[in-house]
Design a protein around this motif. Structure first.
Motif, PDB file in Angstrom:
ATOM      1  N   ILE A 179       0.858  -1.201   0.000  1.00  0.00           N
ATOM      2  CA  ILE A 179       0.000   0.000   0.000  1.00  0.00           C
ATOM      3  C   ILE A 179       0.890   1.246   0.000  1.00  0.00           C
ATOM      4  CG2 ILE A 179      -1.897   1.181   1.197  1.00  0.00           C
ATOM      5  CD1 ILE A 179      -2.634  -1.501   2.495  1.00  0.00           C
ATOM      6  N   PRO A 180       1.158   1.801  -1.193  1.00  0.00           N
ATOM      7  CA  PRO A 180       2.053   2.967  -1.293  1.00  0.00           C
ATOM      8  C   PRO A 180       1.295   4.303  -1.280  1.00  0.00           C
ATOM      9  CG  PRO A 180       1.699   1.998  -3.453  1.00  0.00           C
ATOM     10  CD  PRO A 180       0.800   1.260  -2.506  1.00  0.00           C
ATOM     11  N   PRO A 181       2.028   5.404  -1.083  1.00  0.00           N
ATOM     12  CA  PRO A 181       1.425   6.743  -1.141  1.00  0.00           C
ATOM     13  C   PRO A 181       1.515   7.302  -2.563  1.00  0.00           C
ATOM     14  CG  PRO A 181       3.687   6.935  -0.456  1.00  0.00           C
ATOM     15  CD  PRO A 181       3.480   5.476  -0.773  1.00  0.00           C
ATOM     16  N   TRP A 182       1.004   8.520  -2.752  1.00  0.00           N
ATOM     17  CA  TRP A 182       1.042   9.125  -4.093  1.00  0.00           C
ATOM     18  C   TRP A 182       2.278  10.005  -4.275  1.00  0.00           C
ATOM     19  CZ3 TRP A 182       1.537  14.207  -3.260  1.00  0.00           C
ATOM     20  CH2 TRP A 182       1.032  14.721  -2.078  1.00  0.00           C
ATOM     21  N   ASN A 183       3.040  10.300  -3.201  1.00  0.00           N
ATOM     22  CA  ASN A 183       4.012  11.391  -3.346  1.00  0.00           C
ATOM     23  C   ASN A 183       5.337  10.977  -3.982  1.00  0.00           C
ATOM     24  OD1 ASN A 183       4.925  10.076  -0.985  1.00  0.00           O
ATOM     25  ND2 ASN A 183       5.889  11.965  -0.268  1.00  0.00           N
ATOM     26  N   LEU A 205      -1.190  -5.401  -4.907  1.00  0.00           N
ATOM     27  CA  LEU A 205      -0.800  -3.995  -4.897  1.00  0.00           C
ATOM     28  C   LEU A 205      -2.033  -3.108  -5.006  1.00  0.00           C
ATOM     29  CD1 LEU A 205       1.176  -1.550  -5.290  1.00  0.00           C
ATOM     30  CD2 LEU A 205       1.260  -2.167  -7.712  1.00  0.00           C
ATOM     31  N   LYS A 206      -2.231  -2.292  -3.976  1.00  0.00           N
ATOM     32  CA  LYS A 206      -3.298  -1.292  -4.047  1.00  0.00           C
ATOM     33  C   LYS A 206      -2.641   0.079  -4.204  1.00  0.00           C
ATOM     34  CE  LYS A 206      -5.272   1.517  -1.363  1.00  0.00           C
ATOM     35  NZ  LYS A 206      -5.488   2.582  -2.344  1.00  0.00           N
ATOM     36  N   PRO A 207      -2.620   0.614  -5.439  1.00  0.00           N
ATOM     37  CA  PRO A 207      -1.951   1.910  -5.616  1.00  0.00           C
ATOM     38  C   PRO A 207      -2.775   3.017  -4.984  1.00  0.00           C
ATOM     39  CG  PRO A 207      -3.076   1.288  -7.634  1.00  0.00           C
ATOM     40  CD  PRO A 207      -3.265   0.146  -6.680  1.00  0.00           C
ATOM     41  N   GLY A 259       2.758   5.835   4.103  1.00  0.00           N
ATOM     42  CA  GLY A 259       1.710   6.851   4.027  1.00  0.00           C
ATOM     43  C   GLY A 259       1.650   7.629   5.315  1.00  0.00           C
ATOM     44  N   SER A 260       0.471   8.126   5.627  1.00  0.00           N
ATOM     45  CA  SER A 260       0.342   9.018   6.778  1.00  0.00           C
ATOM     46  C   SER A 260       0.350   8.252   8.095  1.00  0.00           C
ATOM     47  CB  SER A 260      -0.965   9.802   6.658  1.00  0.00           C
ATOM     48  OG  SER A 260      -2.045   8.896   6.684  1.00  0.00           O
ATOM     49  N   MET A 261       0.641   8.981   9.163  1.00  0.00           N
ATOM     50  CA  MET A 261       0.649   8.377  10.502  1.00  0.00           C
ATOM     51  C   MET A 261      -0.728   7.813  10.847  1.00  0.00           C
ATOM     52  SD  MET A 261       1.266  10.341  14.103  1.00  0.00           S
ATOM     53  CE  MET A 261      -0.347  11.097  14.113  1.00  0.00           C
ATOM     54  N   GLU A 287       5.884   2.893   7.061  1.00  0.00           N
ATOM     55  CA  GLU A 287       6.690   4.116   6.984  1.00  0.00           C
ATOM     56  C   GLU A 287       5.724   5.282   6.920  1.00  0.00           C
ATOM     57  OE1 GLU A 287       9.927   4.209   7.559  1.00  0.00           O
ATOM     58  OE2 GLU A 287       9.486   2.120   7.981  1.00  0.00           O
ATOM     59  N   MET A 288       5.824   6.187   7.900  1.00  0.00           N
ATOM     60  CA  MET A 288       4.755   7.179   8.047  1.00  0.00           C
ATOM     61  C   MET A 288       5.282   8.618   7.925  1.00  0.00           C
ATOM     62  SD  MET A 288       2.626   4.945  10.865  1.00  0.00           S
ATOM     63  CE  MET A 288       3.447   5.495  12.322  1.00  0.00           C
ATOM     64  N   GLY A 289       4.605   9.549   8.557  1.00  0.00           N
ATOM     65  CA  GLY A 289       4.871  10.967   8.304  1.00  0.00           C
ATOM     66  C   GLY A 289       6.112  11.535   8.952  1.00  0.00           C
ATOM     67  N   GLU A 415       2.398  19.495  13.843  1.00  0.00           N
ATOM     68  CA  GLU A 415       1.598  18.594  13.002  1.00  0.00           C
ATOM     69  C   GLU A 415       2.130  18.574  11.573  1.00  0.00           C
ATOM     70  OE1 GLU A 415      -2.513  19.841  13.550  1.00  0.00           O
ATOM     71  OE2 GLU A 415      -2.196  19.965  15.716  1.00  0.00           O
ATOM     72  N   GLU A 416       2.065  17.404  10.953  1.00  0.00           N
ATOM     73  CA  GLU A 416       2.528  17.316   9.560  1.00  0.00           C
ATOM     74  C   GLU A 416       1.535  18.030   8.647  1.00  0.00           C
ATOM     75  OE1 GLU A 416       2.487  13.562   7.311  1.00  0.00           O
ATOM     76  OE2 GLU A 416       4.526  14.026   6.665  1.00  0.00           O
ATOM     77  N   ILE A 417       2.012  19.003   7.881  1.00  0.00           N
ATOM     78  CA  ILE A 417       1.122  19.775   6.996  1.00  0.00           C
ATOM     79  C   ILE A 417       1.156  19.190   5.589  1.00  0.00           C
ATOM     80  CG2 ILE A 417       0.664  22.068   6.032  1.00  0.00           C
ATOM     81  CD1 ILE A 417       1.983  23.249   8.591  1.00  0.00           C
TER      82      ILE A 417
HETATM   83  P1  NAD Z   1      -2.261   8.146   3.090  1.00  0.00           P
HETATM   84  O1  NAD Z   1      -1.981   7.567   4.430  1.00  0.00           O
HETATM   85  O2  NAD Z   1      -3.458   8.977   2.941  1.00  0.00           O
HETATM   86  O3  NAD Z   1      -2.406   6.963   2.025  1.00  0.00           O
HETATM   87  C1  NAD Z   1      -1.370   6.002   1.811  1.00  0.00           C
HETATM   88  C2  NAD Z   1      -1.984   4.768   1.179  1.00  0.00           C
HETATM   89  O4  NAD Z   1      -2.859   4.164   2.127  1.00  0.00           O
HETATM   90  C3  NAD Z   1      -2.824   5.059  -0.054  1.00  0.00           C
HETATM   91  O5  NAD Z   1      -2.622   4.039  -1.013  1.00  0.00           O
HETATM   92  C4  NAD Z   1      -4.230   5.010   0.495  1.00  0.00           C
HETATM   93  O6  NAD Z   1      -5.199   4.670  -0.484  1.00  0.00           O
HETATM   94  C5  NAD Z   1      -4.110   3.900   1.519  1.00  0.00           C
HETATM   95  N1  NAD Z   1      -5.150   3.887   2.546  1.00  0.00           N
HETATM   96  C6  NAD Z   1      -5.914   4.912   2.989  1.00  0.00           C
HETATM   97  N2  NAD Z   1      -6.767   4.471   3.935  1.00  0.00           N
HETATM   98  C7  NAD Z   1      -6.530   3.146   4.108  1.00  0.00           C
HETATM   99  C8  NAD Z   1      -7.065   2.132   4.940  1.00  0.00           C
HETATM  100  N3  NAD Z   1      -8.058   2.390   5.799  1.00  0.00           N
HETATM  101  N4  NAD Z   1      -6.561   0.884   4.856  1.00  0.00           N
HETATM  102  C9  NAD Z   1      -5.557   0.610   4.011  1.00  0.00           C
HETATM  103  N5  NAD Z   1      -5.024   1.518   3.168  1.00  0.00           N
HETATM  104  C10 NAD Z   1      -5.491   2.771   3.224  1.00  0.00           C
HETATM  105  O7  NAD Z   1      -0.932   8.915   2.647  1.00  0.00           O
HETATM  106  P2  NAD Z   1      -0.680   9.710   1.306  1.00  0.00           P
HETATM  107  O8  NAD Z   1      -1.463  10.978   1.361  1.00  0.00           O
HETATM  108  O9  NAD Z   1      -0.838   8.831   0.128  1.00  0.00           O
HETATM  109  O10 NAD Z   1       0.878  10.022   1.434  1.00  0.00           O
HETATM  110  C11 NAD Z   1       1.381  11.063   2.199  1.00  0.00           C
HETATM  111  C12 NAD Z   1       1.875  10.571   3.543  1.00  0.00           C
HETATM  112  O11 NAD Z   1       2.866   9.573   3.351  1.00  0.00           O
HETATM  113  C13 NAD Z   1       2.552  11.667   4.351  1.00  0.00           C
HETATM  114  O12 NAD Z   1       2.149  11.560   5.680  1.00  0.00           O
HETATM  115  C14 NAD Z   1       4.031  11.355   4.182  1.00  0.00           C
HETATM  116  O13 NAD Z   1       4.849  11.843   5.220  1.00  0.00           O
HETATM  117  C15 NAD Z   1       4.011   9.859   4.139  1.00  0.00           C
HETATM  118  N6  NAD Z   1       5.216   9.304   3.502  1.00  0.00           N
HETATM  119  C16 NAD Z   1       6.137   8.686   4.296  1.00  0.00           C
HETATM  120  C17 NAD Z   1       7.294   8.180   3.728  1.00  0.00           C
HETATM  121  C18 NAD Z   1       8.341   7.483   4.571  1.00  0.00           C
HETATM  122  O14 NAD Z   1       9.224   6.860   4.012  1.00  0.00           O
HETATM  123  N7  NAD Z   1       8.266   7.559   5.881  1.00  0.00           N
HETATM  124  C19 NAD Z   1       7.507   8.313   2.357  1.00  0.00           C
HETATM  125  C20 NAD Z   1       6.538   8.944   1.579  1.00  0.00           C
HETATM  126  C21 NAD Z   1       5.382   9.435   2.166  1.00  0.00           C
END
Ligand code: NAD
Length: 518
Positions: A179-183, A205-207, A259-261, A287-289, A415-417
């Motif tokens: 489960i990856p993020p978009w950034n 893989l759930k993009p 993704g996010s915390m 890996e989170m915020g 807070e993470e903006i």
């Molecule tokens: P997000 O947490 O909103 O989403 C990440 C992924 O999780 C997406 O694919 C989303 O569809 C999925 N998701 C959302 N709700 C879910 C659920 N209930 N169950 C399972 N999957 C779910 O994060 P984002 O907006 O895509 O990315 C930005 C965040 O990622 C920021 O907080 C950033 O700091 C963090 N990030 C961390 C790292 C790292 O290495 N620590 C790297 C890149 C981004």
């Protein structure tokens, strides 16, 4: 199998007119292919569902990059079962052959580099250099993890024991929910998936719903590289439905999430619950915020520090987990530093990614509104130095924004903006700067600008930061050179792109055989 030592992929220099023109041409070529509809893919079979969603270009908020069929809970069950079935064979595949698939995928990615950059520029709103660095990082992950798998497949050191033949081998875990993020829509997606695959696991893989096209491109590349059907299953859909069902499924063996915390914590809790029929505790790599600080000491090259802070705060619109969102500045250089930052930020031009502006759009309207709310909070919590507004044009644009005289405990300091907002904090001395840098729940990246050896030694010891840099910015980690991952609420410190990373996708099996003399 002989391979050359790993080396980072070099970046394309877009200051050369020919390179910039080639990238623009690739965007024009890709634009002719936009608007297609892509299916879900399970075990190589293309599947359509009743609902679809569009991936949009954040630079204008309207252009449809592609349409995707939306996954359902029922299809998640099918995908996990299919991946589980494929795992029964794939787990015994030859590690060298798996590594070879990654090396081939890296080659294909090199060949399609400008095209991948072009999709990313249009789908994620990255400028040319940011998109190219993302694609180059994906190539690095493939090359690095391929080599790492060869290392883990070698005979492992173990203490000899008289009368026994002992051996330790690393075996895969099972079905991975990736489960990856978009950034970092290509690099992180490709890194997490490739690590899972090369270690002998199978993947659902759930993009991210903001950048599904990048997942689709990765799928195509892996297929062309020779990956058998069913090892990688492509299932776009909502986090709540697809994500939750995938994480909770009893046949899911582990979750690789970035993704996010908030979502990371939720996934961790959900995965911890043992479901009926589940015969393992799920492993969660999350890996989170971040809330990343740069300390600017009284004894430093202030010009260099101001440039580093501005680059790290506003690169890709501040939408990096590693972005500098707090500058903690010694009072003796504070005034001069604030003036330098203002001067540099005033020169930043904002506009569409495809026109290669230094700062482009944020990912979507909801992100724009969320970041703007923080700008309003900042206006109450401190003094506005520059920016603070939405940019009035189609798409999701915000002015690069800096606040100063911010209290270390203010919300915009804690807070993470995840947008183009920087808070400048005044500190009494270096000791206090270190305390402030450690005062959030995160611990991802950070940097210190100082020419004083003792202060650097103190920072090395006391800063609880996963990726800590000195006299350089806190973004731009390179695979192999800067293994990446953070402490505390920044995640499980996986150190992506490092020698420990593949262990997260493996388990060690020990075998001891008594030597029988005939
Ligand atoms: P997000 O947490 O909103 O989403 C990440 C992924 O999780 C997406 O694919 C989303 O569809 C999925 N998701 C959302 N709700 C879910 C659920 N209930 N169950 C399972 N999957 C779910 O994060 P984002 O907006 O895509 O990315 C930005 C965040 O990622 C920021 O907080 C950033 O700091 C963090 N990030 C961390 C790292 C790292 O290495 N620590 C790297 C890149 C981004």
């Amino acid at each position: 199998m002989k391979v050359k030592p790993f080396r980072n992929e070099s970046y394309i220099d877009f200051s050369k007119p020919a390179n910039a023109a080639a990238q623009k041409q690739a965007i024009a070529d890709v634009r002719k292919k936009l608007g297609k509809t892509f299916e879900i893919i399970i075990s190589g079979k293309k599947i359509k569902t009743e609902k679809t969603f569009n991936s949009l270009n954040p630079s204008d908020g309207k252009e449809v990059i592609a349409t995707f069929y939306k996954g359902t809970a029922d299809l998640v069950n099918k995908a996990v079962e299919a991946a589980y079935k494929t795992f029964q064979k794939w787990q015994y595949s030859n590690p060298e052959e798996r590594a070879q698939i990654l090396f081939k995928a890296a080659e294909i990615t090199r060949r399609r580099r400008l095209e991948i950059n072009a999709y990313m520029i249009l789908e994620a709103g990255k400028n040319f250099a940011e998109a190219d660095a993302d694609t180059a990082e994906a190539i690095d992950f493939m090359e690095f993890y391929g080599r790492e798998m060869l290392r883990y497949a070698q005979k492992q050191p173990i203490t000899p024991f008289k009368g026994e033949k002992n051996e330790l081998v690393y075996i895969p875990l099972g079905v991975a929910a990736v489960i990856p993020p978009w950034n970092f829509p290509f690099a992180i997606l490709a890194g997490m998936s490739s690590a899972a695959i090369v270690t002998g696991n199978t993947v659902v893989l759930k993009p991210s719903s903001d950048t599904p096209m990048m997942g689709r491109l990765y799928f195509e590349i892996m297929k062309e590289a020779g990956l058998p059907d069913g090892v990688l299953n492509f299932l776009p859909g909502s986090g709540a439905e697809v994500g939750d069902t995938l994480v909770a499924h009893p046949l899911t063996r582990f979750v690789s999430f970035t993704g996010s915390m908030e979502v990371g914590i939720h996934i961790n809790e959900l995965a911890a619950k043992v479901q009926p029929g589940q015969i393992w505790l799920k492993r969660v790599v999350a890996e989170m915020g971040g809330k990343d600080s740069i300390i600017v000491d009284s004894e430093c090259d202030l010009e260099d520090a101001a440039s580093g802070v501005v680059a790290a705060a506003f690169g890709f619109q501040g939408q990096k987990c590693s972005a500098c969102s707090r500058a903690i500045v010694d009072k003796s250089v504070y005034k001069e530093f604030v003036a330098k930052v203002k001067e540099k930020v005033a020169k930043i031009q904002v506009g569409p990614a495809e026109e290669n502006f230094q700062v482009g759009p944020v990912i979507n309207n909801s992100a724009q509104n969320g970041i703007f709310e923080y700008m309003e909070i900042g206006k109450k919590e401190g003094k506005l130095l520059i920016g603070g507004n939405k940019v009035d044009r189609d798409g999701s644009y915000l002015e690069p924004t800096v606040f100063y005289d911010i209290d270390p405990m203010a919300r915009i300091s804690q807070e993470e903006i995840f947008g183009p907002v920087l808070a400048i904090i005044k500190s009494k001395n270096f000791d206090e700067s270190v305390k402030i840098a450690n005062n959030t729940k995160f611990g991802l990246t950070g940097a210190v600008y100082s020419l004083n050896k003792e202060k650097i030694a103190k920072a090395r010891k006391e800063l609880l930061i996963g990726n800590l840099y000195f006299n350089r910015k806190c973004t731009g980690a390179m695979v192999g050179a800067h293994p990446f991952g953070g402490f505390n609420m920044s995640g499980t410190d996986s150190k992506a792109g490092g020698r420990d990373y593949l262990l997260l996708f493996l388990q060690a099996k020990m075998m001891s055989e008594k030597i029988i003399k005939k």
